[in-house]
Design a protein around this motif. Sequence first.
Motif, PDB file in Angstrom:
ATOM      1  N   GLY A  23       1.204  -1.171  -0.155  1.00  0.00           N
ATOM      2  CA  GLY A  23      -0.421  -0.124  -0.473  1.00  0.00           C
ATOM      3  C   GLY A  23       0.642   1.208   0.059  1.00  0.00           C
ATOM      4  O   GLY A  23       0.165   2.236  -0.804  1.00  0.00           O
ATOM      5  N   THR A  24       2.053   1.440   0.617  1.00  0.00           N
ATOM      6  CA  THR A  24       2.815   2.806   1.176  1.00  0.00           C
ATOM      7  C   THR A  24       3.124   2.204   0.053  1.00  0.00           C
ATOM      8  O   THR A  24       4.151   4.271  -0.937  1.00  0.00           O
ATOM      9  N   LEU A  25       3.799   1.405  -1.100  1.00  0.00           N
ATOM     10  CA  LEU A  25       4.652   1.170  -1.624  1.00  0.00           C
ATOM     11  C   LEU A  25       3.665   2.073  -3.785  1.00  0.00           C
ATOM     12  O   LEU A  25       3.697   3.014  -4.345  1.00  0.00           O
ATOM     13  N   ALA A  26       2.319   1.481  -3.516  1.00  0.00           N
ATOM     14  CA  ALA A  26       1.912   2.297  -4.388  1.00  0.00           C
ATOM     15  C   ALA A  26       1.193   3.625  -4.272  1.00  0.00           C
ATOM     16  O   ALA A  26       0.873   4.061  -5.104  1.00  0.00           O
ATOM     17  N   ASP A  27       1.377   4.032  -3.031  1.00  0.00           N
ATOM     18  CA  ASP A  27       1.192   5.319  -2.351  1.00  0.00           C
ATOM     19  C   ASP A  27       1.978   6.575  -3.385  1.00  0.00           C
ATOM     20  O   ASP A  27       1.424   7.647  -4.338  1.00  0.00           O
ATOM     21  N   LEU A  28       3.146   5.718  -3.015  1.00  0.00           N
ATOM     22  CA  LEU A  28       4.406   6.004  -3.445  1.00  0.00           C
ATOM     23  C   LEU A  28       5.008   6.613  -4.564  1.00  0.00           C
ATOM     24  O   LEU A  28       4.737   7.599  -5.972  1.00  0.00           O
ATOM     25  N   LEU A  29       4.459   5.212  -5.299  1.00  0.00           N
ATOM     26  CA  LEU A  29       4.382   5.428  -7.404  1.00  0.00           C
ATOM     27  C   LEU A  29       2.971   5.993  -8.196  1.00  0.00           C
ATOM     28  O   LEU A  29       3.427   6.887  -8.770  1.00  0.00           O
ATOM     29  N   GLY A  30       1.925   6.551  -7.384  1.00  0.00           N
ATOM     30  CA  GLY A  30       0.703   6.930  -8.290  1.00  0.00           C
ATOM     31  C   GLY A  30       1.826   8.314  -7.569  1.00  0.00           C
ATOM     32  O   GLY A  30       1.420   9.507  -8.153  1.00  0.00           O
ATOM     33  N   THR A  31       2.141   8.982  -6.694  1.00  0.00           N
ATOM     34  CA  THR A  31       2.392  10.128  -6.257  1.00  0.00           C
ATOM     35  C   THR A  31       3.647  11.043  -7.023  1.00  0.00           C
ATOM     36  O   THR A  31       3.620  11.619  -7.531  1.00  0.00           O
ATOM     37  N   ILE A  32       4.298   9.973  -7.687  1.00  0.00           N
ATOM     38  CA  ILE A  32       5.697  10.316  -8.687  1.00  0.00           C
ATOM     39  C   ILE A  32       4.953   9.703  -9.567  1.00  0.00           C
ATOM     40  O   ILE A  32       5.400  10.849 -10.808  1.00  0.00           O
ATOM     41  N   ALA A  33       3.651   9.262 -10.531  1.00  0.00           N
ATOM     42  CA  ALA A  33       3.262   8.956 -12.016  1.00  0.00           C
ATOM     43  C   ALA A  33       2.367  10.420 -11.329  1.00  0.00           C
ATOM     44  O   ALA A  33       2.331  10.373 -13.042  1.00  0.00           O
ATOM     45  N   GLU A  34       2.266  10.601 -10.872  1.00  0.00           N
ATOM     46  CA  GLU A  34       1.180  12.323 -11.250  1.00  0.00           C
ATOM     47  C   GLU A  34       1.928  13.124 -11.539  1.00  0.00           C
ATOM     48  O   GLU A  34       1.749  14.417 -12.038  1.00  0.00           O
ATOM     49  N   ALA A  35       3.132  12.992 -11.793  1.00  0.00           N
ATOM     50  CA  ALA A  35       4.231  14.145 -11.588  1.00  0.00           C
ATOM     51  C   ALA A  35       4.900  13.925 -13.208  1.00  0.00           C
ATOM     52  O   ALA A  35       5.575  15.309 -13.811  1.00  0.00           O
ATOM     53  N   ASN A  36       4.114  13.560 -14.237  1.00  0.00           N
ATOM     54  CA  ASN A  36       4.429  12.763 -15.230  1.00  0.00           C
ATOM     55  C   ASN A  36       5.457  12.383 -15.855  1.00  0.00           C
ATOM     56  O   ASN A  36       6.127  12.878 -16.364  1.00  0.00           O
ATOM     57  N   PRO A  37       6.608  11.870 -14.861  1.00  0.00           N
ATOM     58  CA  PRO A  37       8.135  11.289 -14.872  1.00  0.00           C
ATOM     59  C   PRO A  37       7.662  10.800 -16.443  1.00  0.00           C
ATOM     60  O   PRO A  37       6.437  10.029 -16.869  1.00  0.00           O
ATOM     61  N   ARG A  38       9.432  10.968 -16.859  1.00  0.00           N
ATOM     62  CA  ARG A  38       9.492   9.760 -18.348  1.00  0.00           C
ATOM     63  C   ARG A  38       9.281   8.573 -18.055  1.00  0.00           C
ATOM     64  O   ARG A  38       8.961   7.778 -19.488  1.00  0.00           O
TER      65      ARG A  38
ATOM     66  N   ARG B 174      -4.390  -2.886  -5.011  1.00  0.00           N
ATOM     67  CA  ARG B 174      -3.772  -1.259  -5.306  1.00  0.00           C
ATOM     68  C   ARG B 174      -2.924  -0.999  -5.997  1.00  0.00           C
ATOM     69  O   ARG B 174      -2.136   0.088  -6.538  1.00  0.00           O
ATOM     70  N   LEU B 175      -1.522  -1.600  -5.817  1.00  0.00           N
ATOM     71  CA  LEU B 175      -0.549  -1.379  -6.093  1.00  0.00           C
ATOM     72  C   LEU B 175       0.077  -2.007  -7.718  1.00  0.00           C
ATOM     73  O   LEU B 175       0.291  -1.982  -8.579  1.00  0.00           O
ATOM     74  N   VAL B 176      -1.161  -3.232  -7.706  1.00  0.00           N
ATOM     75  CA  VAL B 176      -1.588  -4.153  -9.147  1.00  0.00           C
ATOM     76  C   VAL B 176      -2.254  -2.818 -10.287  1.00  0.00           C
ATOM     77  O   VAL B 176      -1.600  -2.617 -11.212  1.00  0.00           O
TER      78      VAL B 176
END
Length: 768
Positions: free
Chosen positions: A84-99, A145-147
């Motif tokens: 769950g924590t990892l999913a929150d982290l990835l989601g937060t980073i993905a929102e910044a539109n990284p390549r 959520r991570l999936v």
Amino acid sequence: MSHRSIFHTLKHALWPWRVVLFAAPSFALLIWLLRWLGALQSLELATLDRFFQIRPLEERDERIAIVGITEQDLQKHGHPIDDGTLADLLGTIAEANPRAIGLDIYRDLPVMPPYAQLLEDLRANPELLEKDFAESEVLEPGYQRLVDVFRANPNIIGITKVTGGDESVAPPPALADLGQLSANDLQVDIDGRLRRGFLYLKGEDDGETYFSLAFRLAMLYFERLDIEPQMSENGLWVQIKDATLYPVEVNDGSYIRNDAGGYPVMVNFRGPVGSFDIVSLDDVLSGRTDRDLFSDRVVLIGATAESLRDFFATPYTSFSNDTNKVPGVEAHANLVSHILSTVLDERPGLRTIPDWAEALLVLLGASIGASASWQWRYRSLGWRIAPQLLTIVALGGAAYGLFLKGWWVPVVPPVLAQLSAATAIVAYVARSAAEIRDTFSRYLTDEVVETLLETEGGLSMGGERRRITILTSDLRGFTGISERLPPEEVLGILNIYLEAMADAIVAHQGTIDEFMGDGILVLFGAPSQREDDPERAVACAIAMQKAMVGVNRQMSERNLPQLEMGIGIHTGEVVVGNIGSTKRTKYGIVGSQVNLTYRIEGYTVGGQILITEATRDALNIPLETNGQQRVSPKGVIEPIAIYSVTGIGGRYNQRLAGVDDELQVLPEPIALNYAEIQGKNISTQRHAGRLIALSEKHADLYTERTIAPLTNLQFRLKIGDNIADTEFYAKVMNAETKPNVLRLRMTSVPLDVREYFASFYAARQAHS
């Protein structure tokens, strides 16, 4: 010009350099052999690391950001980080539109939150207890959520470990199904340092090709630029746009039989640890990080906590204490930066030179070392060292300059080849000098050689006044002997004689200043001075006379005439030092005392040692003599006393052997004529005389003339039916023993004259 003339011309030109022509290729081959055995690999890798360390620091690569999982993150969120924590982290980073997002975390199994977190969730939501959950939802509340995050973001790349056999790690199942997978395998060198990274490699179990994490992330970055990797025209190299990423082959650079499986490349590291923008996991989750940090970037997520031990030594890591190790996630970031900057910034990678070029470089190093050492072999130490140091500095500077341009040029093999060849030349010259010194030491003591060769100013021009003892020796009648023998036999006689005399002189620490045909000039007190110089000179003279017994034994074995030697010794003040020019120098003495010594020696007869009063007074040990005489040598105003030495006491305790030489009166006198010798000149006036008594070495001459003692005479007589007169030489020993009778000492008597005289002995014995 004929082929033979060309050959001789070439041979003449190359002969002075024969040592270099042998040493250079020999040591180049030796160093090349060591290189191929792997003996130089660690040194060369350390040199490459040093180039990285002294290179100016580069700017941060703004295309890359790192989210590190720190010790504080582990304490707050647990270990491992739950889904769950990892999913929150990835989601937060993905929102910044990284390549691209690289997840450098093994995730082969779901990870539920810590037990304390579950209790907290239940207390906050008691209605959860009334729901009918599936078992997976209870145990893994964040997994789904991570999936979902994985599926929603195709630019998230997970990892698997494909090498290592039993230590391989499976990929996250969801990312494997989505094809969002890479290998995070890293390969360290024999010294435990990370210098290479993979673009792709094959799995040990399934044989499938896996792109590395860094290469997958770089390719995602290039997608927005419509750049696709491809193979070069020869089908061997990976080419991206106009840049080629060259692989490290089995024996490239200093590597020997390295594992070149997959597609390893040299990593052009950005710098030491901390060369990229990095934030912690909790900073991202708590909103303390500006999300623009991740926008349009490659973001890597991985452990930076010391307790997780995911650290690697790089070229920037200290050799002494392994400080500045980088976490694995930053190692991957360096490879991503290497790929991006090589393609987009024309920042050079690292490429190795061909083997043949490295072999030529090793040969060049050996040639320079040998040539410079040989060319300046007779110069001062500074002159000999300077060219070697300048060459090494130039080679190191050139290699460093090429390193900045993207070329890895080995430095250790050519430098070792240069130093080895130079050392060999120095050793050869030293050995040659030692051989010369050994030859020199045949005539001088080791102490004298050290004074000349190793004392400061020992070879400088000039001299000094010093009181020394001078010894001169000469063979009696040798000129007459040499005139009757072939030159080869004369040289053989001299070699036998001089070798025996040199041994006696060196044994008594005398300095042989000069060989003059059959004459020898010896110094006691120069270059090294001792209190017992006069005593050693007299003892040396007795030893030289005794050594004549062995010399004459060899003469008899060769059917050659017997030799007799006279020795003169004098003590006085002279100037000693190096005489000549800077091109040719002789250690010698100057002064009237030298001439006086020669004159004293001229008064001697065979087997005799004459010393002056100055030498006798300088002795501190008993001296045995056979009377004294007063003489007036040329150049001396007042007559001086000379003494005929028969022995010396003290620690030497040596004596000359006595000679039983009784004169026999002849039944009939032998008529002859004679002429006086003054210096080297024979008088033209000849006088009549008769020999009235004979022995092997002496004779009594009847003459009506008065002749001074020590005068040399040349005699002529007829033997048998010989048409020409036969000559022999003698010296007047004293005044008249009887009226008109002079006692003579034979100095040079040919064999036919000896045999003629012997017939009179036989007749006398028969008459008796």
